[in-house]
Design a protein around this motif. Structure first.
Motif, PDB file in Angstrom:
ATOM      1  N   THR A   9      27.447   6.112   2.269  1.00 50.25           N
ATOM      2  CA  THR A   9      26.405   5.177   2.689  1.00 50.25           C
ATOM      3  C   THR A   9      25.366   5.099   1.583  1.00 50.25           C
ATOM      4  O   THR A   9      25.277   5.996   0.729  1.00 50.25           O
ATOM      5  N   CYS A  10      24.597   4.023   1.597  1.00 47.60           N
ATOM      6  CA  CYS A  10      23.534   3.828   0.618  1.00 47.60           C
ATOM      7  C   CYS A  10      22.191   4.089   1.293  1.00 47.60           C
ATOM      8  O   CYS A  10      21.865   3.471   2.308  1.00 47.60           O
ATOM      9  N   ASP A  11      21.397   5.000   0.732  1.00 50.79           N
ATOM     10  CA  ASP A  11      20.061   5.301   1.226  1.00 50.79           C
ATOM     11  C   ASP A  11      19.064   4.407   0.489  1.00 50.79           C
ATOM     12  O   ASP A  11      18.868   4.541  -0.717  1.00 50.79           O
ATOM     13  N   CYS A  12      18.447   3.477   1.232  1.00 50.25           N
ATOM     14  CA  CYS A  12      17.531   2.504   0.640  1.00 50.25           C
ATOM     15  C   CYS A  12      16.069   2.868   0.881  1.00 50.25           C
ATOM     16  O   CYS A  12      15.186   2.022   0.663  1.00 50.25           O
ATOM     17  N   SER A  13      15.780   4.113   1.312  1.00 51.34           N
ATOM     18  CA  SER A  13      14.415   4.461   1.719  1.00 51.34           C
ATOM     19  C   SER A  13      13.431   4.403   0.568  1.00 51.34           C
ATOM     20  O   SER A  13      12.243   4.184   0.788  1.00 51.34           O
ATOM     21  N   LEU A  14      13.879   4.601  -0.650  1.00 51.28           N
ATOM     22  CA  LEU A  14      12.989   4.559  -1.803  1.00 51.28           C
ATOM     23  C   LEU A  14      13.105   3.252  -2.555  1.00 51.28           C
ATOM     24  O   LEU A  14      12.789   3.171  -3.736  1.00 51.28           O
ATOM     25  N   SER A  15      13.570   2.232  -1.852  1.00 49.70           N
ATOM     26  CA  SER A  15      13.797   0.940  -2.491  1.00 49.70           C
ATOM     27  C   SER A  15      13.158  -0.149  -1.646  1.00 49.70           C
ATOM     28  O   SER A  15      13.112  -0.036  -0.420  1.00 49.70           O
ATOM     29  N   PRO A  16      12.646  -1.212  -2.262  1.00 45.88           N
ATOM     30  CA  PRO A  16      12.111  -2.337  -1.487  1.00 45.88           C
ATOM     31  C   PRO A  16      13.211  -3.272  -1.021  1.00 45.88           C
ATOM     32  O   PRO A  16      12.997  -4.467  -0.858  1.00 45.88           O
ATOM     33  N   PHE A  17      14.402  -2.717  -0.843  1.00 46.58           N
ATOM     34  CA  PHE A  17      15.553  -3.503  -0.425  1.00 46.58           C
ATOM     35  C   PHE A  17      16.187  -2.815   0.772  1.00 46.58           C
ATOM     36  O   PHE A  17      15.967  -1.628   1.014  1.00 46.58           O
ATOM     37  N   THR A  18      16.969  -3.558   1.511  1.00 51.96           N
ATOM     38  CA  THR A  18      17.694  -3.006   2.647  1.00 51.96           C
ATOM     39  C   THR A  18      19.104  -3.566   2.624  1.00 51.96           C
ATOM     40  O   THR A  18      19.496  -4.244   1.682  1.00 51.96           O
ATOM     41  N   GLY A  19      19.884  -3.289   3.653  1.00 52.17           N
ATOM     42  CA  GLY A  19      21.259  -3.767   3.713  1.00 52.17           C
ATOM     43  C   GLY A  19      22.240  -2.679   3.375  1.00 52.17           C
ATOM     44  O   GLY A  19      21.882  -1.561   2.977  1.00 52.17           O
ATOM     45  N   THR A  20      23.513  -2.984   3.530  1.00 54.21           N
ATOM     46  CA  THR A  20      24.575  -2.009   3.310  1.00 54.21           C
ATOM     47  C   THR A  20      24.525  -1.406   1.922  1.00 54.21           C
ATOM     48  O   THR A  20      24.716  -0.206   1.737  1.00 54.21           O
ATOM     49  N   PHE A  21      24.242  -2.238   0.920  1.00 46.69           N
ATOM     50  CA  PHE A  21      24.210  -1.784  -0.468  1.00 46.69           C
ATOM     51  C   PHE A  21      22.810  -1.902  -1.073  1.00 46.69           C
ATOM     52  O   PHE A  21      22.682  -2.008  -2.283  1.00 46.69           O
ATOM     53  N   CYS A  22      21.764  -1.886  -0.235  1.00 50.95           N
ATOM     54  CA  CYS A  22      20.380  -2.073  -0.702  1.00 50.95           C
ATOM     55  C   CYS A  22      20.272  -3.361  -1.513  1.00 50.95           C
ATOM     56  O   CYS A  22      19.651  -3.404  -2.575  1.00 50.95           O
ATOM     57  N   HIS A  23      20.875  -4.402  -0.990  1.00 50.88           N
ATOM     58  CA  HIS A  23      20.952  -5.655  -1.743  1.00 50.88           C
ATOM     59  C   HIS A  23      20.054  -6.749  -1.176  1.00 50.88           C
ATOM     60  O   HIS A  23      19.918  -7.800  -1.787  1.00 50.88           O
ATOM     61  N   LYS A  24      19.456  -6.528  -0.011  1.00 49.32           N
ATOM     62  CA  LYS A  24      18.614  -7.549   0.599  1.00 49.32           C
ATOM     63  C   LYS A  24      17.144  -7.272   0.270  1.00 49.32           C
ATOM     64  O   LYS A  24      16.585  -6.254   0.665  1.00 49.32           O
ATOM     65  N   ASP A  25      16.559  -8.193  -0.465  1.00 47.24           N
ATOM     66  CA  ASP A  25      15.163  -8.062  -0.851  1.00 47.24           C
ATOM     67  C   ASP A  25      14.281  -8.517   0.304  1.00 47.24           C
ATOM     68  O   ASP A  25      14.339  -9.678   0.719  1.00 47.24           O
ATOM     69  N   VAL A  26      13.467  -7.595   0.850  1.00 49.24           N
ATOM     70  CA  VAL A  26      12.587  -7.948   1.959  1.00 49.24           C
ATOM     71  C   VAL A  26      11.121  -7.770   1.570  1.00 49.24           C
ATOM     72  O   VAL A  26      10.258  -7.590   2.405  1.00 49.24           O
ATOM     73  N   SER A  27      10.828  -7.791   0.277  1.00 48.87           N
ATOM     74  CA  SER A  27       9.441  -7.794  -0.176  1.00 48.87           C
ATOM     75  C   SER A  27       8.908  -9.217  -0.115  1.00 48.87           C
ATOM     76  O   SER A  27       9.651 -10.160   0.126  1.00 48.87           O
ATOM     77  N   ALA A  28       7.597  -9.367  -0.313  1.00 45.68           N
ATOM     78  CA  ALA A  28       6.989 -10.682  -0.213  1.00 45.68           C
ATOM     79  C   ALA A  28       5.943 -10.866  -1.295  1.00 45.68           C
ATOM     80  O   ALA A  28       5.287  -9.904  -1.705  1.00 45.68           O
ATOM     81  N   PHE A  29       5.792 -12.081  -1.730  1.00 48.51           N
ATOM     82  CA  PHE A  29       4.734 -12.464  -2.668  1.00 48.51           C
ATOM     83  C   PHE A  29       3.689 -13.275  -1.904  1.00 48.51           C
ATOM     84  O   PHE A  29       4.013 -14.307  -1.315  1.00 48.51           O
ATOM     85  N   PHE A  30       2.480 -12.768  -1.877  1.00 45.41           N
ATOM     86  CA  PHE A  30       1.404 -13.417  -1.128  1.00 45.41           C
ATOM     87  C   PHE A  30       0.459 -14.151  -2.082  1.00 45.41           C
ATOM     88  O   PHE A  30      -0.084 -13.541  -3.009  1.00 45.41           O
ATOM     89  N   LYS A  31       0.275 -15.436  -1.820  1.00 43.66           N
ATOM     90  CA  LYS A  31      -0.762 -16.170  -2.520  1.00 43.66           C
ATOM     91  C   LYS A  31      -2.104 -15.851  -1.862  1.00 43.66           C
ATOM     92  O   LYS A  31      -2.160 -15.357  -0.731  1.00 43.66           O
ATOM     93  N   PRO A  32      -3.200 -16.136  -2.549  1.00 41.78           N
ATOM     94  CA  PRO A  32      -4.516 -15.815  -1.976  1.00 41.78           C
ATOM     95  C   PRO A  32      -4.689 -16.467  -0.607  1.00 41.78           C
ATOM     96  O   PRO A  32      -4.407 -17.648  -0.407  1.00 41.78           O
ATOM     97  N   GLY A  33      -5.117 -15.650   0.343  1.00 41.95           N
ATOM     98  CA  GLY A  33      -5.443 -16.154   1.665  1.00 41.95           C
ATOM     99  C   GLY A  33      -4.283 -16.323   2.607  1.00 41.95           C
ATOM    100  O   GLY A  33      -4.434 -16.909   3.679  1.00 41.95           O
TER     101      GLY A  33
END
Length: 1081
Positions: free
Chosen positions: A879-903
């Motif tokens: 299995t792939c442990d994604c706890s130290l990664s900003p990704f999730t999924g079977t292979f830590c391949h899904k990026d679930v981070s976000a870019f926020f513009k002001p406000g």
């Protein structure tokens, strides 16, 4: 057999004393045998028997007391001495091995006896220090033959004895031969008017059925067999019917099929041989009667020819043979040169030809008076006639339509004058020719597509020297469409780096089960999801006169596919739920069940989802938590309120649910609903089946491998050793072996009687690196191939017209050899032979020096974990442990981070409680205790150039909120936080023109997941570690995501919002109203 001198003839003789009359076996007079004038491959020795004989063996000697003998030869047979056919060994034109000295006798017993009157030997090789020398003997038995000949206008009528009780088994058998490619051989009519017709159509035998009488009754083709049966050789055909099951045999090929029910017990009224009436012909494909001969026609052991009641037309009880001489051009360089002097101003030529090739020269000759050279040839399967003179093209004619590849045949005639053609040369689709003196050419064909060597529905076509399989749309590949191009499970797709989606699954590889499109739900486990026709909740209401509701479930996969998937899987489950209102289920504890379900074997089961087989219980009965403890199912309490019994069926031998019967639905007020979920299985017992060989002398043994015509072998291995034999199986002479011959070479070798053949694959890097490597080897009648991982494969063509059967008789050795030398050290996994997995672990349990299983998969599959995800070893896989990664999924391949513009921010809004919406109470009470947040751990990572910045904001329907702008906090308060309304993440606002960036990954106890826009910034994580409160929160969550832009505050605004309690303007001060509570922790 007794032969006279005149029984032997030959192509030539060296002298009178070397003549064919001295060629009988063991003769010593004359020169002691036959020798031709010239020793070359155009010589032959022939025996004419007194009559057609069943020939069973052939024996040869060299010429007595000499250095002349034949070492290799062809054997041919004929009924007439003109139309020859070679003897086929293993369905190929195989040469026989001859003698090694002058006097020893070499005898061959023919695998299939041959009926013939003429025997001919064609020497191929002889003693290089001598000449061709031969003495010959043929062995056999008398052959009884009853024949009847048809001229194309007659037929023979036979009526079975009506006083004989019809048998459950009918057998019709006969031999036939003809020069025409179409005609009706047999027409059987039963008492109800149904007919069964055996028809020769375009060189194939077609068995077809017609239902009923009258002009409206049409023929329905059932099956066809054979190819190019219009070759003037005898062919055997039989039709055996056992009730409705039919075995249809042409020569040595048999097909089995089922007749319609109406024919299962039918009685044959009459049988017409050689054709039928004119009305019957109008409904056939050929629309003509048979022109040729039938021999030894038997119907239920009755000789039809001897007991025929009547004959119609010109039926003769002899078989007239054609005297036309066929010629075979066996290679592209062969030709026939004929002396020819025209006696007039024009020339007429006619010929008939047959070929598998699309192009080739038919004939050429010079015209008189220097009028040019005529060329007649095939081009793109069309006939072309050209006349060339002094480099100029004088005439160019194309005739005929392009024939289907592998079936090119034509009858050609033309007339030429000195200057230009005077015969018909136009109208390509309807050419009429005149044949003043026809000469016919009939070629012996080696039919390579009947039976077809193409497997799994591959389409066969052939040329003169070989055949080709078109494997498109079959799901299989290779020279004979033998090997599957798909994986055997979702587990295998996962370990190739694939994610969830639809994939074709071929559970038995090269076996008979077809590939099936199946959804793979790939996470930590690779689930195979097999849908059926009704996975939704189905409601039932009282219906008058209906005591039971019966539902059948049709799955997206076939029965055999599902059975193989379940057998191969590690675990399977299927949800079964029942919602009830005054509708009992299993009638526990002591009553007869009202409802039950039917599993894969057709057996009814009286236990429900979540219970064990045979218990007649539901899940609550097993767990002892039913609403009414005296019952084993909630629904058995017969309550007027809605209740349910739900759970998972996981006993693999009973799955899937094929049918469901619901019974107690006919009483007033009864209501029910059921749901049968899709079948879901994970794991692949064959994919991880492994053995570790820790001694060079250790091995596992299995029964003999049977892969006579097609053999595919696949497995994975890992080792630190530089060489070793993976597997070996021996025969008397044949063998098959796969080995690691060096750190960078895998060798596949075998022998089927043509001498050892080796296929090697060299890899650029060493294979003894303790990583898993995949080996795939295949051997078929056309070629042998070997592939290692994704490196370029190697292919070796099989010898033309050589031996094709792999004949093994010893045990199969895995990880070593019978001699216990060159044993393999390391792991072998997922060993499959012709699609069947060998259970290495079971054998390893009882074998010294071999250990079941083989750990250490991250070294091979760890690269599949992406974006700094770490590989974690599992017993079967990883299995792939994604706890130290900003990704999730079977292979830590899904990026679930976000870019926020002001406000901007992301808001999760929870459903307003029903009671609160009705203003039942504005205070916290036990009614809302399930919405109370007792404690929550939250962590997040972020990056921004603006401070302060709102990171997290939680509000409630009681106008409570909390807000935080630090990297980590733990909310533990003595004051309850009630009726959560919304959670806001990532609010970043301010007057700066700089871009603020915040990367988030959100997880709420696997109850809801947030997938936000990807960005390549600094990794950030937000983790909600759920306590008891969030399990209740998830029931009210409806996942509404909103992006808020800052708005101007309105006068008198009282609704709580992110802007109200917390202002990010550094010059402003936060204003909190009296009726709001604020937590800064």
């Amino acid at each position: 057999m007794d032969f006279y001198k005149c029984s032997f003839t030959s192509s030539s003789e060296l002298s009178n004393s070397h003549g064919p009359g001295f060629a009988k076996l063991n003769r010593r007079d004359g020169a002691g045998g036959w020798s031709p004038l010239d020793s070359n491959k155009y010589q032959w020795l022939e025996i004419k028997l007194e009559q057609r004989t069943e020939i069973t063996a052939i024996a040869t000697q060299g010429r007595y007391g000499s250095s002349d003998w034949v070492t290799r030869y062809f054997l041919m047979f004929s009924d007439t001495g003109h139309n020859w056919r070679p003897y086929r060994q293993e369905d190929s034109i195989g040469a026989f091995s001859g003698n090694s000295n002058a006097d020893s006798v070499v005898m061959y017993k023919l695998q299939q006896p041959v009926i013939a009157q003429y025997v001919r030997i064609l020497p191929l090789d002889w003693n290089p220090n001598g000449r061709i020398g031969l003495r010959l003997e043929a062995y056999g038995c008398q052959y009884k033959s009853d024949v009847v000949g048809f001229d194309g206008s007659a037929h023979l009528l036979f009526r079975p004895d009506p006083s004989v009780t019809p048998a459950n088994r009918d057998v019709l058998s006969m031999n036939f031969k003809t020069l025409l490619n179409s005609g009706t051989l047999v027409h059987m009519e039963e008492r109800s008017g149904h007919t069964l017709t055996l028809e020769l159509f375009r060189g194939k035998l077609l068995l077809q059925l017609r239902k009923g009488r009258g002009s409206s009754a049409d023929f329905h083709p059932l099956v066809s067999l054979g190819s190019l049966l219009d070759d003037q050789h005898w062919h055997h055909v039989s039709v055996e019917r056992v009730r409705g099951l039919v075995n249809f045999t042409v020569d040595k090929n048999t097909q089995q099929f089922q007749l319609p029910e109406s024919w299962s017990h039918s009685e044959i009224n009459e049988i017409s041989f050689g054709g039928t009436s004119a009305a019957g012909l109008q409904k056939s494909h050929s629309r003509r009667n048979f022109h040729g001969c039938l021999e030894n026609v038997l119907y239920n052991d009755i000789s039809v020819i001897e007991r025929a009641e009547e004959k119609q037309g010109n039926v003769s009880f002899t078989c007239t043979e054609s005297i036309d001489v066929p010629v075979t051009f066996a290679s592209p360089g062969s030709f026939l040169a004929l002396p020819w002097v025209s006696g007039g101003e024009s020339v007429s030529v006619a010929l008939q030809f047959r070929t598998w090739n699309k192009a080739g020269l038919l004939m050429t000759f010079d015209l008189q008076h220097n009028a040019g050279t005529l060329w007649l040839y095939l081009s793109e399967a069309r006939v072309r006639l050209q006349i060339h003179k002094t480099g100029r093209l004088m005439t160019d004619i194309t005739a005929g339509s392009a024939h289907k590849y592998g079936m090119a045949a034509a009858l050609i005639g033309f007339t030429c004058a000195p200057c230009e053609p005077t015969g018909p040369v136009r109208n390509e689709s309807n050419i009429k020719y005149d044949f003043p003196c026809p000469v016919f050419f009939f070629f012996f064909f080696f039919i390579r597509c009947s039976p077809s060597r193409c497997e799994h529905g591959g389409r066969c076509s052939q040329s003169w020297s070989t055949f080709h399989c078109n494997c498109s749309a079959t799901g299989y590949g290779g020279a004979t469409c033998h090997s599957s191009i798909y994986e055997a499970s979702c587990e295998a797709y996962k370990h190739k780096g694939n994610t969830s989606g639809f994939y074709y699954i071929d559970v038995d590889g090269s076996g008979p089960i077809k590939p099936q499109l199946i959804y793979c739900n790939i996470s930590d486990k690779a689930w195979m999801v097999i849908q059926h026709n009704n996975t939704e909740l189905t409601k039932l209401k009282v219906s008058s006169g209906i005591n039971q509701h019966l539902a059948h479930f049709n799955y997206s996969a076939d029965v055999e596919q599902i059975q193989a998937i379940i057998t191969q899987a590690e675990y399977c489950e299927q949800e079964l739920s029942y919602h009830c209102k005054k509708s009992r289920l299993l009638n526990t504890p002591d009553g007869a069940p009202f409802s039950w379900w039917v599993g894969q074997s057709g057996e009814a089961h009286m236990y429900w989802g979540g219970a064990v087989p045979g218990s007649q219980q539901c899940a609550c009965g097993l767990q002892e938590n039913c609403v009414h403890p005296e019952h084993f199912c909630n629904c058995d309490a017969d309550s007027k309120e809605w209740s349910n019994d739900s759970g998972l069926l996981s006993h693999k031998e009973h799955l899937p649910v094929r049918a469901l019967t619901v019974g107690d639905i006919n009483r007033s007020g009864s209501e029910a609903a059921y749901r049968v979920g899709p079948l879901q299985c994970y794991g692949d017992n064959s994919f991880w089946n492994a053995a570790y060989f820790n001694k060079e002398t250790s091995y596992l043994h299995f029964p003999t491998f049977h892969g006579e015509l097609s053999a595919d072998i696949s497995f994975l291995f890992k080792t630190s050793s530089s060489s070793g034999v993976f597997l070996e199986n021996l025969g008397i002479k044949d063998f098959i072996r796969i080995e690691l011959s060096s750190p960078t070479q895998v060798l596949f070798s075998f022998d089927v009687g043509n001498g050892p053949l080796e296929v090697k694959v060299e890899t650029p890097s060493a294979l003894n690196d303790e990583r898993w490597h995949h080996v795939r080897a295949e051997r078929n009648v056309k070629e042998a191939s070997l592939y290692v991982d994704h490196h370029p494969g190697a292919v070796q063509k099989a010898p033309a017209d050589g031996h094709i059967h792999l004949q093994l008789n010893s045990q199969l050795f895995v990880g070593g050899t019978a001699s216990r030398q060159k044993g393999f050290l390391g792991c072998i996994r997922s060993l499959k032979l012709n699609g069947k997995t060998l259970d290495l672990e079971e054998r390893a349990e009882i074998t010294p020096g071999v250990t079941p299983g083989c750990p250490g998969h991250c070294s091979s599959y760890g690269d599949l974990c992406q974006n700094h995800g770490s590989c974690v070893e599992a017993h079967s896989g990883f299995t792939c442990d994604c706890s130290l990664s900003p990704f999730t999924g079977t292979f830590c391949h899904k990026d679930v981070s976000a870019f926020f513009k002001p406000g901007t921010s992301v808001t999760y809004t929870f459903k307003e409680p029903y009671e609160l919406n009705r203003n039942v109470s504005a205070q916290s009470s036990s009614i809302y205790s399930d919405l109370t947040l007792k404690g929550e751990n939250v962590s997040l990572s972020f990056r921004t150039s603006q401070a302060p910045a709102l990171l997290l904001y939680v509000s409630s329907y009681y106008r409570e909120f909390l807000a935080h702008a630090q990297e980590y906090f733990n909310l533990t308060s003595d004051t309850e936080f009630n009726a959560i309304k919304s959670i806001v993440l990532g609010k970043v606002s301010g007057e700066s023109n700089h871009c603020k960036r915040l990367d988030l990954l959100s997880r709420v106890s696997s109850l809801f997941r947030v997938s936000l826009c990807c960005f390549s910034g600094v990794i950030a994580v937000v983790i909600f570690v759920s306590l008891a409160a969030l399990a209740v929160m998830a029931r009210f969550l409806y996942r509404r995501k909103e992006t808020f832009q800052p708005q101007e505050p309105k006068a008198g605004k009282t609704d709580d919002s992110p802007e109200t309690p917390f202002n990010t303007d550094p010059n402003s001060q936060s204003i909190i109203s009296d009726n709001q509570k604020e937590y800064f922790i």
